[in-house]
Design an enzyme around this catalytic site. Sequence first.
Site, PDB file in Angstrom:
ATOM      1  CB  SER A   1      53.523  20.532  56.440  1.00  0.00           C
ATOM      2  OG  SER A   1      53.691  21.416  57.289  1.00  0.00           O
ATOM      3  CD  GLU A   2      58.330  21.140  60.313  1.00  0.00           C
ATOM      4  OE1 GLU A   2      58.475  21.274  58.911  1.00  0.00           O
ATOM      5  OE2 GLU A   2      59.021  21.967  61.000  1.00  0.00           O
ATOM      6  CG  ASN A   3      51.711  20.152  60.289  1.00  0.00           C
ATOM      7  OD1 ASN A   3      52.997  20.585  59.160  1.00  0.00           O
ATOM      8  ND2 ASN A   3      50.734  20.601  60.057  1.00  0.00           N
TER       9      ASN A   3
ATOM     10  CB  SER B   1      56.672  14.063  60.058  1.00  0.00           C
ATOM     11  OG  SER B   1      56.881  14.785  59.186  1.00  0.00           O
TER      12      SER B   1
END
Lengths: 235, 235, 218, 218
Positions: C45-47, C87
């Site tokens: 999850s890119e967060n 990320s």
Amino acid sequence: MNKVVASAEEAIKDINDNATLMLGGFGLCGIPENTIAALVKKGVKGLTCISNNAGVDDFGIGLMLKTRQVKKMISSYVGENAEFERQLLSGELEVELIPQGTLATRCLASGYGMPAIFTPAGVGTEVAEGKETRKFMVDGVEKEFLMEMAFDSDFAIVKAWKADTHGNLVFRETARNFNPMMAMAGKITIAEVEEIVEAGQLDPDHIHTPGIYVHRVFKGEKYEKRIEQRTVRKK
Amino acid sequence: MNKVVASAEEAIKDINDNATLMLGGFGLCGIPENTIAALVKKGVKGLTCISNNAGVDDFGIGLMLKTRQVKKMISSYVGENAEFERQLLSGELEVELIPQGTLATRCLASGYGMPAIFTPAGVGTEVAEGKETRKFMVDGVEKEFLMEMAFDSDFAIVKAWKADTHGNLVFRETARNFNPMMAMAGKITIAEVEEIVEAGQLDPDHIHTPGIYVHRVFKGEKYEKRIEQRTVRKK
Amino acid sequence: MLDKIGIAKRIAREIKDGYYVNLGIGIPTLVANYIPQGMNVVLQSENGLLGMGPFPFEGEEDPDLINAGKQTITTVPGSAFFDSAMSFGMIRSRKVDLTILGAMEVADNGDIANWKIPGKMVKGMGGAMDLVASAKNIIVAMQHVNKANESKLLTKCTLPLTGVKCVKKIVTELAVLDVTAQGFKLLERAPGISVEQIKNATEGRLIIEGDIPEMKIE
Amino acid sequence: MLDKIGIAKRIAREIKDGYYVNLGIGIPTLVANYIPQGMNVVLQSENGLLGMGPFPFEGEEDPDLINAGKQTITTVPGSAFFDSAMSFGMIRSRKVDLTILGAMEVADNGDIANWKIPGKMVKGMGGAMDLVASAKNIIVAMQHVNKANESKLLTKCTLPLTGVKCVKKIVTELAVLDVTAQGFKLLERAPGISVEQIKNATEGRLIIEGDIPEMKIE
């Protein structure tokens, strides 16, 4: 997602002659000593090694120099090694000296998918020769920077304190140094560690290198962890 | 090296009209809610806010939009805010939308003293308009990158889980997000936290943001930690 | 014709053992539900999370633990948290094996548009531009035609682009298609859909070679 | 004339409360011993530590805990470990308030040479080039003259440079000098040293204005 392999030998099975390797560590601190031992045993030759230092005569990368496995060193400081000096002066060994921060940041750039970075280190010195420079405003003043390229390496070989089976890595104290950036920068990344735990045993907030960057993990057979400069005070 | 201040009010005492602020958080997760409340109370105007999102109508940066304190938003996604939309369409608010990774990396560049970075994000799109592009070889193939500049900001305002008195910060779970990079990028960095401990109480191997980057720390009076999308499954 | 679940199920079959996968918002999020049991897949999850798990049980939501769609989630054993710079660092350095995201339009050269409709409120590109610019393998989940029955698989995107020449595969309610140098190559038909229907729904160059099988989804 | 300890003591007086300081190898390392008690100063070691403490007690050496000189050290409460990229990141972004290092030569425009002697084995620049290129305040600890009694404070460095126009202040066995746009500005004489002796030992432009006090070191 099990990244664990049985031994150093298995971890390096596809490292062949003329490979480019990154090796973590600062001096003899946090170096992948078991992998180096396996590389010496395997006898691969013609290696290009990107590593901040070159070990000492009888430990670290020095062991691979003794066996003449290294064609080229890319380092920031190579001081403590007589055999290194002999090979350098005789022309057997090629050496590229680069600033320490440039070395670290060129690894970071690779792991972060940035093809090049700008640094002021070396501007106006022989390090800048043949390199593109560029001026940027910094705090209202024009300042000159060198463009330095991300490193390409076939294998990154790092030493961590602990890993889980997914390849998540945790480093200890100043043995962290170059290891996390190199771990991110290898096409194949091999991590040797003092302890492997099950996935879920490491606190996900405390992981320094996420497993996505790590391809193989093994537990080193033994760690000498030699001290280069033992400095103490009396109790 | 005591960085602790008594309150949000004291922490923001020198934030004046027309300042450029970085604000950490992703959505409503890990946002500096106590500092935002203090900024609303203080009523500073004409702010440029660099933040991944713009909050919702009645929480986060949305509160500063409601009071018309924000002149310009630099964000990657500003979706969940009706007042924002109204001000944008009426021309009261200036908005610069940039890719999320570009936002993160421009903060990192600032904290790492790199004046510019190269990213492929936005190549061939309107994001690239007016920007310098450059080709580099990546894995043997030529690839185009945009040059993006490091961010300059007067203040970075971040939310951490814990701090020690030296300003060392530890984040929790995905509330980390943009906070560490912004903490590194502020000329003055203000960190609000849920708990302040004595120097030596945090494990030095677990610190996400070293105190050298942090100028002021305070304990938030209370944390609502509002959830934006409550998604659950039945037991 | 496939419904959203059908598209998600079909895309799930593209995931291989050992993959690190980034799932976009919408249909791509649903894909997680259909990854075969026992397959080792890690969701990014890119967060700032590797090892995303399912939604939390009621009452166990943690405001500090969300995905890129801002939904409350959980983690699986072996997960790791990191900051947004790392990320997108791992995204740019192509460590993520597969990216699945939605699109408004795709062109037959792999261009994608999914972030902006001129004249409408623009919410922003979020991480989409970073993802499409860097991912080594991008699968798009999308509708083949819009509500006016106009094709969204085009010779050239009409909407502002998110990225250029990046989409590798498309799964729609009608078909599975590869993006090749020659255009969209039809691989599979959705159950009950004819090649003719797909032809009519595709404005971009469409390559049809030999018998096109009907896709199998359980 | 100052000995090494004297130079270290004099430099220690340049450190202010609240400073983050990077100390180079040699005399600069000694400076740590003379920071006034009670002053809040954090020592940065570029191999990845903020909050360096004294050498460990005998038997308590930790091979994982060294400084940039590869010496075994300890930490103080409030210390933090980080990787080399972040370490040089904070150096480049000028978060370190003061850098103290040695030099073979300094020119009157602030150029410094301290890493390479042509014809001799070159060990490398380590982190010196990064430090001098970025630090906002650099103090050099050095000998005023070499063994042949030739000045090392020059109009132009003869050795390969480490960095350009970066040195702010110099402390030698003879004097304290600022580097200004007009050259070396003499600030203080070492105990027992005359202005004339300093003049004779300085090849670069030397500015002498008014009475030059003798430095005070206890």
